[in-house]
Design a protein around this motif. Structure first.
Motif, mmCIF file in Angstrom:
data_model
loop_
_atom_site.group_PDB
_atom_site.id
_atom_site.type_symbol
_atom_site.label_atom_id
_atom_site.label_comp_id
_atom_site.label_asym_id
_atom_site.label_seq_id
_atom_site.Cartn_x
_atom_site.Cartn_y
_atom_site.Cartn_z
ATOM 1 N N ALA A 31 0.832 -1.208 0.000
ATOM 2 C CA ALA A 31 0.000 0.000 0.000
ATOM 3 C C ALA A 31 0.864 1.255 0.000
ATOM 4 C CB ALA A 31 -0.917 0.001 1.216
ATOM 5 N N GLU A 32 0.466 2.215 -0.846
ATOM 6 C CA GLU A 32 1.175 3.488 -0.882
ATOM 7 C C GLU A 32 0.743 4.384 0.265
ATOM 8 O OE1 GLU A 32 0.655 5.256 -4.697
ATOM 9 O OE2 GLU A 32 1.406 3.495 -5.746
ATOM 10 N N ALA A 33 -0.531 4.319 0.623
ATOM 11 C CA ALA A 33 -1.049 5.165 1.700
ATOM 12 C C ALA A 33 -2.083 4.378 2.497
ATOM 13 C CB ALA A 33 -1.690 6.415 1.126
ATOM 14 N N THR A 34 -2.124 4.637 3.780
ATOM 15 C CA THR A 34 -3.109 4.006 4.665
ATOM 16 C C THR A 34 -3.739 5.075 5.547
ATOM 17 O OG1 THR A 34 -1.447 3.565 6.344
ATOM 18 C CG2 THR A 34 -1.862 1.817 4.743
ATOM 19 N N ARG A 35 -4.792 4.697 6.209
ATOM 20 C CA ARG A 35 -5.404 5.620 7.169
ATOM 21 C C ARG A 35 -4.658 5.449 8.492
ATOM 22 N NH1 ARG A 35 -10.069 7.219 4.603
ATOM 23 N NH2 ARG A 35 -10.930 5.658 3.199
ATOM 24 N N GLY A 36 -3.712 6.307 8.728
ATOM 25 C CA GLY A 36 -2.866 6.208 9.915
ATOM 26 C C GLY A 36 -1.505 5.664 9.547
ATOM 27 N N PRO A 37 -0.584 5.702 10.488
ATOM 28 C CA PRO A 37 0.773 5.231 10.193
ATOM 29 C C PRO A 37 0.832 3.714 9.999
ATOM 30 C CG PRO A 37 0.560 5.879 12.487
ATOM 31 C CD PRO A 37 -0.736 6.226 11.823
ATOM 32 N N LYS A 38 1.757 3.296 9.137
ATOM 33 C CA LYS A 38 1.868 1.868 8.844
ATOM 34 C C LYS A 38 2.303 1.069 10.063
ATOM 35 C CE LYS A 38 2.515 1.729 3.905
ATOM 36 N NZ LYS A 38 3.293 1.180 2.799
ATOM 37 N N TRP A 39 3.167 1.640 10.929
ATOM 38 C CA TRP A 39 3.620 0.893 12.108
ATOM 39 C C TRP A 39 2.445 0.555 13.009
ATOM 40 C CZ3 TRP A 39 2.571 2.871 16.827
ATOM 41 C CH2 TRP A 39 2.335 4.242 16.923
ATOM 42 N N MET A 40 1.448 1.447 13.075
ATOM 43 C CA MET A 40 0.275 1.181 13.908
ATOM 44 C C MET A 40 -0.519 0.003 13.337
ATOM 45 S SD MET A 40 -3.010 3.644 14.566
ATOM 46 C CE MET A 40 -3.626 3.400 12.905
ATOM 47 N N VAL A 58 -11.006 -3.343 6.430
ATOM 48 C CA VAL A 58 -12.229 -2.533 6.419
ATOM 49 C C VAL A 58 -11.911 -1.048 6.608
ATOM 50 C CG1 VAL A 58 -14.400 -2.090 7.641
ATOM 51 C CG2 VAL A 58 -13.672 -4.440 7.200
ATOM 52 N N VAL A 59 -11.028 -0.732 7.552
ATOM 53 C CA VAL A 59 -10.801 0.671 7.922
ATOM 54 C C VAL A 59 -9.460 1.205 7.428
ATOM 55 C CG1 VAL A 59 -10.582 2.245 9.897
ATOM 56 C CG2 VAL A 59 -12.202 0.350 9.998
ATOM 57 N N GLY A 60 -8.424 0.413 7.463
ATOM 58 C CA GLY A 60 -7.072 0.908 7.250
ATOM 59 C C GLY A 60 -6.674 1.194 5.829
ATOM 60 N N ARG A 61 -7.247 0.471 4.893
ATOM 61 C CA ARG A 61 -6.845 0.673 3.506
ATOM 62 C C ARG A 61 -7.431 1.963 2.972
ATOM 63 N NH1 ARG A 61 -7.310 -4.852 0.315
ATOM 64 N NH2 ARG A 61 -8.665 -3.482 -0.847
ATOM 65 N N LYS A 62 -6.612 2.653 2.214
ATOM 66 C CA LYS A 62 -7.037 3.915 1.622
ATOM 67 C C LYS A 62 -7.123 3.717 0.123
ATOM 68 C CE LYS A 62 -5.967 8.684 2.586
ATOM 69 N NZ LYS A 62 -4.966 9.577 3.178
#
Length: 64
Positions: A31-40, A58-62
């Motif tokens: 993923a290039e971008a997510t909702r929130g930091p990738k480490w989380m 459901v939530v994290g993928r942008k």
């Protein structure tokens, strides 16, 4: 007190959890971008048991 583990019931759940975790981690890596930091999301996916990867999908993928 009988503390034996019924592996016949537990094994499919563990396999499903492992497949979900690996799939979510690969998706997160790509993923290039997510909702929130990738480490989380890594922490949520790894330690969230079976619900962590589902929450990521459901939530994290942008969407792009």
């Amino acid at each position: 007190m009988n503390l034996t583990v019924n592996w016949g019931l537990l094994a499919p759940i563990l396999v499903i959890q492992l497949i979900l975790m690996v799939t979510a981690l690969l998706s997160l890596y790509k993923a290039e971008a997510t909702r929130g930091p990738k480490w989380m999301w890594v922490l949520i996916i790894v330690f969230g048991q079976i619900l962590g990867p589902i929450v990521y999908f459901v939530v994290g993928r942008k969407d792009r």
